[in-house]
Motif scaffolding. Structure first.
Motif, mmCIF file in Angstrom:
data_model
loop_
_atom_site.group_PDB
_atom_site.id
_atom_site.type_symbol
_atom_site.label_atom_id
_atom_site.label_comp_id
_atom_site.label_asym_id
_atom_site.label_seq_id
_atom_site.Cartn_x
_atom_site.Cartn_y
_atom_site.Cartn_z
ATOM 1 N N UNK A 1 5.523 -13.649 -18.537
ATOM 2 C CA UNK A 1 4.723 -14.213 -17.465
ATOM 3 C C UNK A 1 4.745 -13.415 -16.176
ATOM 4 N N UNK A 2 5.639 -12.440 -16.057
ATOM 5 C CA UNK A 2 5.632 -11.608 -14.859
ATOM 6 C C UNK A 2 4.299 -10.882 -14.780
ATOM 7 N N UNK A 3 3.834 -10.672 -13.557
ATOM 8 C CA UNK A 3 2.513 -10.081 -13.353
ATOM 9 C C UNK A 3 2.553 -9.055 -12.232
ATOM 10 N N UNK A 4 1.831 -7.955 -12.425
ATOM 11 C CA UNK A 4 1.625 -6.957 -11.383
ATOM 12 C C UNK A 4 0.166 -6.516 -11.420
ATOM 13 N N UNK A 5 -0.305 -6.048 -10.284
ATOM 14 C CA UNK A 5 -1.672 -5.537 -10.184
ATOM 15 C C UNK A 5 -1.597 -4.181 -9.494
ATOM 16 N N UNK A 6 -2.284 -3.198 -10.057
ATOM 17 C CA UNK A 6 -2.312 -1.861 -9.482
ATOM 18 C C UNK A 6 -3.761 -1.482 -9.236
ATOM 19 N N UNK A 7 -4.056 -1.131 -8.001
ATOM 20 C CA UNK A 7 -5.399 -0.734 -7.607
ATOM 21 C C UNK A 7 -5.330 0.699 -7.095
ATOM 22 N N UNK A 8 -6.264 1.546 -7.530
ATOM 23 C CA UNK A 8 -6.242 2.950 -7.119
ATOM 24 C C UNK A 8 -7.496 3.307 -6.327
ATOM 25 N N UNK B 1 -11.620 6.170 -11.358
ATOM 26 C CA UNK B 1 -11.482 6.057 -9.907
ATOM 27 C C UNK B 1 -11.834 4.652 -9.433
ATOM 28 N N UNK B 2 -11.162 4.211 -8.382
ATOM 29 C CA UNK B 2 -11.416 2.916 -7.738
ATOM 30 C C UNK B 2 -11.255 1.745 -8.709
ATOM 31 N N UNK B 3 -10.295 1.856 -9.611
ATOM 32 C CA UNK B 3 -10.067 0.812 -10.615
ATOM 33 C C UNK B 3 -8.900 -0.089 -10.203
ATOM 34 N N UNK B 4 -8.890 -1.293 -10.755
ATOM 35 C CA UNK B 4 -7.787 -2.223 -10.587
ATOM 36 C C UNK B 4 -7.349 -2.685 -11.968
ATOM 37 N N UNK B 5 -6.036 -2.627 -12.226
ATOM 38 C CA UNK B 5 -5.485 -3.013 -13.517
ATOM 39 C C UNK B 5 -4.514 -4.172 -13.305
ATOM 40 N N UNK B 6 -4.759 -5.279 -14.002
ATOM 41 C CA UNK B 6 -3.857 -6.439 -13.977
ATOM 42 C C UNK B 6 -3.002 -6.383 -15.231
ATOM 43 N N UNK B 7 -1.683 -6.478 -15.070
ATOM 44 C CA UNK B 7 -0.763 -6.439 -16.197
ATOM 45 C C UNK B 7 0.122 -7.677 -16.187
ATOM 46 N N UNK C 1 0.878 -1.164 0.000
ATOM 47 C CA UNK C 1 0.000 0.000 0.000
ATOM 48 C C UNK C 1 0.912 1.209 0.000
ATOM 49 N N UNK C 2 0.675 2.157 -0.907
ATOM 50 C CA UNK C 2 1.584 3.288 -0.996
ATOM 51 C C UNK C 2 0.866 4.601 -1.268
ATOM 52 N N UNK C 3 1.393 5.655 -0.670
ATOM 53 C CA UNK C 3 0.925 7.008 -0.941
ATOM 54 C C UNK C 3 2.015 7.792 -1.661
ATOM 55 N N UNK C 4 3.083 7.084 -2.071
ATOM 56 C CA UNK C 4 4.180 7.723 -2.793
ATOM 57 C C UNK C 4 4.454 6.949 -4.075
ATOM 58 N N UNK D 1 -0.305 -3.822 -5.701
ATOM 59 C CA UNK D 1 -0.070 -2.513 -5.098
ATOM 60 C C UNK D 1 -1.359 -1.703 -5.065
ATOM 61 N N UNK D 2 -1.733 -1.256 -3.879
ATOM 62 C CA UNK D 2 -2.871 -0.359 -3.720
ATOM 63 C C UNK D 2 -2.329 1.048 -3.531
ATOM 64 N N UNK D 3 -2.710 1.954 -4.428
ATOM 65 C CA UNK D 3 -2.254 3.344 -4.393
ATOM 66 C C UNK D 3 -3.288 4.156 -3.609
ATOM 67 N N UNK D 4 -2.825 4.864 -2.568
ATOM 68 C CA UNK D 4 -3.751 5.543 -1.667
ATOM 69 C C UNK D 4 -3.741 7.065 -1.776
ATOM 70 N N UNK D 5 -2.961 7.619 -2.710
ATOM 71 C CA UNK D 5 -2.925 9.075 -2.882
ATOM 72 C C UNK D 5 -2.863 9.409 -4.366
#
Length: 113
Positions: A61-68, A95-101, A30-33, A43-47
């Motif tokens: 095959x590497x995977x990341x998920x970003x949620x805002x 807003x409030x989206x999640x992206x799987x890459x 979880x990050x605000x930076x 990763x959940x982005x909080x700011x």
């Protein structure tokens, strides 16, 4: 009935993931930076106004998920790899989206799944 692989319980009798398998991701953050992700990070982005940078030298095959949160200006930095076959950074503008890459290869780069 539990499911085991090589002696390790993957799913127990209560249909729960076995010990040590409580997450599909190696890193949950979880990050605000602004930050750079690693493989298998959720990763959940909080700011607002943050840049989340994809891994520098990914393998197929590497995977990341970003949620805002409730904002529309988080930038996904491509870190020299394509995103959806395009050599541009990506902005999450919902807003409030999640992206799987998932990383495919150097031509197609990161694909949204």
């Amino acid at each position: 009935m539990a499911i085991q692989i090589s002696g390790t319980t993957v799913i127990n009798n209560d249909r729960e993931l076995g010990s040590g398998l409580n997450s599909l991701y190696d890193v949950i953050s979880t990050t605000a930076t602004s930050k750079t992700l690693v493989n298998r990070e959720y990763c959940t982005v909080t700011a607002s106004g943050q840049t989340i940078t994809l891994p520098a030298s990914p393998s197929a095959g590497w995977e990341v998920v970003i949620s805002v949160g409730d904002f529309t200006d988080t930038v996904i930095g491509r870190n020299s790899q394509n995103i959806m076959g395009v050599a541009e950074n990506m902005t999450i503008n919902v807003a409030n989206a999640t992206v799987n890459l998932v990383f495919i290869d150097t031509t197609r780069g990161w694909r949204i799944t």
